[in-house]
Design a protein around this motif. Structure first.
Motif, PDB file in Angstrom:
ATOM      1  N   ARG A   1      19.977 -13.374  -8.135  1.00 15.91           N
ATOM      2  CA  ARG A   1      18.836 -13.855  -8.912  1.00 15.91           C
ATOM      3  C   ARG A   1      18.099 -12.729  -9.629  1.00 15.91           C
ATOM      4  O   ARG A   1      17.446 -12.965 -10.636  1.00 15.91           O
ATOM      5  CB  ARG A   1      17.846 -14.580  -8.007  1.00 15.91           C
ATOM      6  CG  ARG A   1      18.420 -15.848  -7.409  1.00 15.91           C
ATOM      7  CD  ARG A   1      17.360 -16.638  -6.773  1.00 15.91           C
ATOM      8  NE  ARG A   1      16.498 -17.152  -7.848  1.00 15.91           N
ATOM      9  CZ  ARG A   1      15.400 -17.827  -7.656  1.00 15.91           C
ATOM     10  NH1 ARG A   1      14.999 -18.076  -6.464  1.00 15.91           N
ATOM     11  NH2 ARG A   1      14.697 -18.258  -8.669  1.00 15.91           N
ATOM     12  N   VAL A   2      18.153 -11.506  -9.107  1.00 19.73           N
ATOM     13  CA  VAL A   2      17.293 -10.446  -9.636  1.00 19.73           C
ATOM     14  C   VAL A   2      18.037  -9.349 -10.392  1.00 19.73           C
ATOM     15  O   VAL A   2      17.419  -8.387 -10.838  1.00 19.73           O
ATOM     16  CB  VAL A   2      16.438  -9.813  -8.510  1.00 19.73           C
ATOM     17  CG1 VAL A   2      15.542 -10.847  -7.875  1.00 19.73           C
ATOM     18  CG2 VAL A   2      17.286  -9.121  -7.480  1.00 19.73           C
TER      19      VAL A   2
ATOM     20  N   THR B   1      19.198  -8.937 -13.353  1.00 16.34           N
ATOM     21  CA  THR B   1      18.783  -8.606 -14.715  1.00 16.34           C
ATOM     22  C   THR B   1      17.268  -8.644 -14.913  1.00 16.34           C
ATOM     23  O   THR B   1      16.792  -8.462 -16.025  1.00 16.34           O
ATOM     24  CB  THR B   1      19.436  -9.575 -15.713  1.00 16.34           C
ATOM     25  OG1 THR B   1      19.027 -10.908 -15.380  1.00 16.34           O
ATOM     26  CG2 THR B   1      20.950  -9.473 -15.656  1.00 16.34           C
ATOM     27  N   MET B   2      16.515  -8.862 -13.846  1.00 13.76           N
ATOM     28  CA  MET B   2      15.057  -8.954 -13.983  1.00 13.76           C
ATOM     29  C   MET B   2      14.425  -7.578 -14.128  1.00 13.76           C
ATOM     30  O   MET B   2      14.828  -6.625 -13.473  1.00 13.76           O
ATOM     31  CB  MET B   2      14.441  -9.605 -12.741  1.00 13.76           C
ATOM     32  CG  MET B   2      14.385 -11.077 -12.773  1.00 13.76           C
ATOM     33  SD  MET B   2      13.343 -11.628 -11.370  1.00 13.76           S
ATOM     34  CE  MET B   2      13.620 -13.359 -11.506  1.00 13.76           C
ATOM     35  N   SER B   3      13.414  -7.532 -14.968  1.00 13.10           N
ATOM     36  CA  SER B   3      12.613  -6.312 -15.058  1.00 13.10           C
ATOM     37  C   SER B   3      11.649  -6.302 -13.868  1.00 13.10           C
ATOM     38  O   SER B   3      11.440  -7.321 -13.207  1.00 13.10           O
ATOM     39  CB  SER B   3      11.811  -6.294 -16.363  1.00 13.10           C
ATOM     40  OG  SER B   3      10.787  -7.277 -16.314  1.00 13.10           O
TER      41      SER B   3
ATOM     42  N   ASP C   1       8.851  -8.787 -14.516  1.00 14.91           N
ATOM     43  CA  ASP C   1       9.288 -10.170 -14.321  1.00 14.91           C
ATOM     44  C   ASP C   1       9.423 -10.501 -12.838  1.00 14.91           C
ATOM     45  O   ASP C   1       9.066 -11.590 -12.399  1.00 14.91           O
ATOM     46  CB  ASP C   1      10.628 -10.422 -15.024  1.00 14.91           C
ATOM     47  CG  ASP C   1      10.496 -10.487 -16.532  1.00 14.91           C
ATOM     48  OD1 ASP C   1       9.361 -10.656 -17.027  1.00 14.91           O
ATOM     49  OD2 ASP C   1      11.527 -10.358 -17.228  1.00 14.91           O
ATOM     50  N   PHE C   2       9.946  -9.546 -12.065  1.00 16.20           N
ATOM     51  CA  PHE C   2      10.109  -9.788 -10.638  1.00 16.20           C
ATOM     52  C   PHE C   2       8.743  -9.930  -9.954  1.00 16.20           C
ATOM     53  O   PHE C   2       8.556 -10.824  -9.123  1.00 16.20           O
ATOM     54  CB  PHE C   2      10.912  -8.670  -9.978  1.00 16.20           C
ATOM     55  CG  PHE C   2      11.176  -8.935  -8.521  1.00 16.20           C
ATOM     56  CD1 PHE C   2      12.117  -9.878  -8.137  1.00 16.20           C
ATOM     57  CD2 PHE C   2      10.482  -8.248  -7.538  1.00 16.20           C
ATOM     58  CE1 PHE C   2      12.354 -10.143  -6.806  1.00 16.20           C
ATOM     59  CE2 PHE C   2      10.713  -8.496  -6.202  1.00 16.20           C
ATOM     60  CZ  PHE C   2      11.656  -9.449  -5.831  1.00 16.20           C
TER      61      PHE C   2
ATOM     62  N   ASN D   1       7.455 -13.266 -10.756  1.00 12.44           N
ATOM     63  CA  ASN D   1       8.237 -14.268 -10.041  1.00 12.44           C
ATOM     64  C   ASN D   1       7.793 -14.362  -8.587  1.00 12.44           C
ATOM     65  O   ASN D   1       7.595 -15.467  -8.062  1.00 12.44           O
ATOM     66  CB  ASN D   1       9.722 -13.903 -10.133  1.00 12.44           C
ATOM     67  CG  ASN D   1      10.612 -14.865  -9.395  1.00 12.44           C
ATOM     68  OD1 ASN D   1      10.707 -14.821  -8.184  1.00 12.44           O
ATOM     69  ND2 ASN D   1      11.283 -15.726 -10.147  1.00 12.44           N
TER      70      ASN D   1
END
Length: 118
Positions: free
Chosen positions: A47-48, A50-52, A55-56, A59
């Motif tokens: 889930r994480v 590609t998250m910046s 963004d994390f 989230n």
């Protein structure tokens, strides 16, 4: 005889209070565990990937609303039983701080993992 009855009632009452306190503590721990497990699911590598970082963080702050609220309420209930003379706002503040710390731990793990060489 009256003294014996009063003593019996007092002991029964304190035993019931101890049982209630144990139940409240158990529920607070279950609430904490449920919230942590939910946050851990949000942290899953799939889930994480590609998250910046931003963004994390957003989230995690929004994740697991029912688990977070259950943890907050059960912890406040336990704290109110443990410290009945303290202001309820203080219990809320303590519960919110516990939630912040849980989120911070997950975010810290995310940042460390992102910064680690692949």
């Amino acid at each position: 005889m009256r003294t014996m009855i009063a003593l019996t009632l007092m002991l029964t009452g304190s035993s019931a209070l101890a049982d209630d306190m144990d139940d409240a503590h158990r529920q607070a721990l279950q609430g904490r565990d449920s919230y942590w497990n939910c946050l851990a699911r949000e942290y899953s590598p799939d889930r994480v990937k590609t998250m910046s970082e931003q963004d994390f963080i957003a989230n995690i702050a929004a994740a697991c609303p029912s688990e977070r609220q259950n943890f907050r309420v059960s912890l406040i209930d336990y704290l109110a039983m443990q410290h009945p003379d303290e202001d309820s706002g203080r219990h809320l503040s303590t519960a919110n701080h516990a939630i912040e710390l849980a989120q911070k731990d997950i975010v810290t793990a995310f940042i460390r993992r992102k910064g680690a060489p692949n």
